[in-house]
Scaffold this motif. Structure first.
Motif, PDB file in Angstrom:
ATOM      1  N   TYR A 143     -74.140  41.864  70.351  1.00  0.00           N
ATOM      2  CA  TYR A 143     -73.029  41.090  70.906  1.00  0.00           C
ATOM      3  C   TYR A 143     -72.474  40.068  69.916  1.00  0.00           C
ATOM      4  CZ  TYR A 143     -70.573  37.918  74.144  1.00  0.00           C
ATOM      5  OH  TYR A 143     -69.636  37.138  74.780  1.00  0.00           O
ATOM      6  N   ARG A 144     -73.344  39.419  69.146  1.00  0.00           N
ATOM      7  CA  ARG A 144     -72.911  38.377  68.220  1.00  0.00           C
ATOM      8  C   ARG A 144     -72.742  38.883  66.787  1.00  0.00           C
ATOM      9  NH1 ARG A 144     -72.930  33.868  71.177  1.00  0.00           N
ATOM     10  NH2 ARG A 144     -74.393  33.697  72.908  1.00  0.00           N
ATOM     11  N   GLY A 145     -72.729  40.190  66.625  1.00  0.00           N
ATOM     12  CA  GLY A 145     -72.509  40.760  65.303  1.00  0.00           C
ATOM     13  C   GLY A 145     -73.753  41.368  64.700  1.00  0.00           C
ATOM     14  N   MET A 146     -73.591  41.875  63.498  1.00  0.00           N
ATOM     15  CA  MET A 146     -74.686  42.573  62.836  1.00  0.00           C
ATOM     16  C   MET A 146     -75.736  41.609  62.306  1.00  0.00           C
ATOM     17  SD  MET A 146     -74.619  45.162  59.533  1.00  0.00           S
ATOM     18  CE  MET A 146     -73.259  46.122  60.193  1.00  0.00           C
TER      19      MET A 146
ATOM     20  N   ALA B 197     -69.242  43.638  71.035  1.00  0.00           N
ATOM     21  CA  ALA B 197     -68.599  42.376  71.389  1.00  0.00           C
ATOM     22  C   ALA B 197     -68.144  42.321  72.839  1.00  0.00           C
ATOM     23  CB  ALA B 197     -67.409  42.126  70.460  1.00  0.00           C
ATOM     24  N   ASP B 198     -68.049  43.457  73.508  1.00  0.00           N
ATOM     25  CA  ASP B 198     -67.648  43.479  74.921  1.00  0.00           C
ATOM     26  C   ASP B 198     -68.850  43.496  75.863  1.00  0.00           C
ATOM     27  OD1 ASP B 198     -68.507  46.038  74.292  1.00  0.00           O
ATOM     28  OD2 ASP B 198     -67.024  47.033  75.564  1.00  0.00           O
ATOM     29  N   ASP B 199     -70.050  43.320  75.304  1.00  0.00           N
ATOM     30  CA  ASP B 199     -71.264  43.459  76.108  1.00  0.00           C
ATOM     31  C   ASP B 199     -72.252  42.336  75.791  1.00  0.00           C
ATOM     32  OD1 ASP B 199     -73.407  44.255  77.605  1.00  0.00           O
ATOM     33  OD2 ASP B 199     -73.828  46.078  76.459  1.00  0.00           O
TER      34      ASP B 199
ATOM     35  N   THR C  30     -68.950  55.346  66.669  1.00  0.00           N
ATOM     36  CA  THR C  30     -68.685  55.716  65.279  1.00  0.00           C
ATOM     37  C   THR C  30     -69.207  54.605  64.376  1.00  0.00           C
ATOM     38  OG1 THR C  30     -66.481  54.698  65.407  1.00  0.00           O
ATOM     39  CG2 THR C  30     -66.642  57.067  65.857  1.00  0.00           C
ATOM     40  N   GLU C  31     -69.401  54.908  63.119  1.00  0.00           N
ATOM     41  CA  GLU C  31     -69.964  53.929  62.184  1.00  0.00           C
ATOM     42  C   GLU C  31     -69.126  52.662  62.176  1.00  0.00           C
ATOM     43  OE1 GLU C  31     -72.061  53.965  57.783  1.00  0.00           O
ATOM     44  OE2 GLU C  31     -71.099  55.761  58.588  1.00  0.00           O
ATOM     45  N   GLY C  32     -69.786  51.522  62.300  1.00  0.00           N
ATOM     46  CA  GLY C  32     -69.108  50.237  62.350  1.00  0.00           C
ATOM     47  C   GLY C  32     -68.862  49.743  63.757  1.00  0.00           C
ATOM     48  N   VAL C  33     -68.977  50.634  64.733  1.00  0.00           N
ATOM     49  CA  VAL C  33     -68.823  50.262  66.145  1.00  0.00           C
ATOM     50  C   VAL C  33     -70.195  50.343  66.810  1.00  0.00           C
ATOM     51  CG1 VAL C  33     -67.710  50.805  68.340  1.00  0.00           C
ATOM     52  CG2 VAL C  33     -66.478  51.186  66.184  1.00  0.00           C
ATOM     53  N   PRO C  34     -70.798  49.210  67.178  1.00  0.00           N
ATOM     54  CA  PRO C  34     -72.162  49.242  67.699  1.00  0.00           C
ATOM     55  C   PRO C  34     -72.249  49.875  69.084  1.00  0.00           C
ATOM     56  CG  PRO C  34     -71.262  47.036  67.910  1.00  0.00           C
ATOM     57  CD  PRO C  34     -70.260  47.842  67.124  1.00  0.00           C
TER      58      PRO C  34
END
Length: 202
Positions: A55-58, A47-49, A90-94
């Motif tokens: 950027y727009r989610g999974m 979301a910061d990139d 980590t898992e859940g953080v792209p």
């Protein structure tokens, strides 16, 4: 040389991108072992990139980026080539590191056959070039590079300094200096950008 552990990848993506330089990418395919030293990378987060796929989610395409660190994220782009990324965070953080260029070490003739080119410095000096040379395509999307026998990364070394710049070929996120490459290496991709700072050699 030992292969890289999960803990290496389970860190802040730009740190992983810089630290991958000098490490050795290994591909076992068709009875051949192809190896190459990583000389250029780019970091992409979430979301910061705004330049990142996540950027727009999974989405179905980006699920791998949100999963466990140390997996291959491979996608097809511009209708003609594949790009190899290695997941971080980590898992859940792209997070994923694009492997932009490598320096061939072993299996060079096989790489030439796959690419159909003879010039050594043109063989793997770009993300689409290296995937074709090393037989990397969508079949390896999601591959666990910590455990895989087909695609993994070994420890390595570097004597060159690490240069840092904005990423190449993006329209958003140009303020982030998340492209890393080995200064002066002949296999860094043809598109060069200004060096904003230099990290210490490892």
């Amino acid at each position: 040389m030992a292969r890289l552990a999960r803990s290496f990848f389970s860190r802040y993506t730009p740190d992983v991108a810089g630290d991958l330089l000098g490490r050795v990418l290994v591909r076992e395919v068709g009875g051949s072992v192809l190896t190459a030293r990583i000389v250029e990378t780019e970091a992409y987060r979430g979301a910061d990139d705004p330049a990142s796929h996540s950027y727009r989610g999974m989405t179905k395409r980006t699920t791998v980026m949100f999963g466990e660190a140390g997996h291959a994220y491979v996608y097809f782009t511009y209708g003609n080539h594949y790009c190899l990324n290695l997941t971080a965070e980590t898992e859940g953080v792209p997070g994923a590191v694009l492997i932009r260029a490598v320096e061939p070490l072993k299996g060079i003739e096989e790489m030439r056959r796959r690419r159909g080119v003879e010039e050594l410095t043109n063989l793997t000096s770009g993300p689409g070039k290296l995937t074709k040379a090393m037989g990397i395509d969508l079949r390896l999307n999601g591959e666990d590079v910590v455990k895989s026998k087909e695609l993994f990364v070994r420890d390595g070394h570097r004597t060159e300094e690490v240069a840092v710049s904005a990423r190449i070929g993006i329209s958003s996120g140009q303020d982030k200096l998340w492209r890393y490459y080995l200064e002066g290496n002949a296999f860094v991709s043809g598109a060069r950008t200004h060096n904003y700072r230099t990290r210490e050699s490892r």
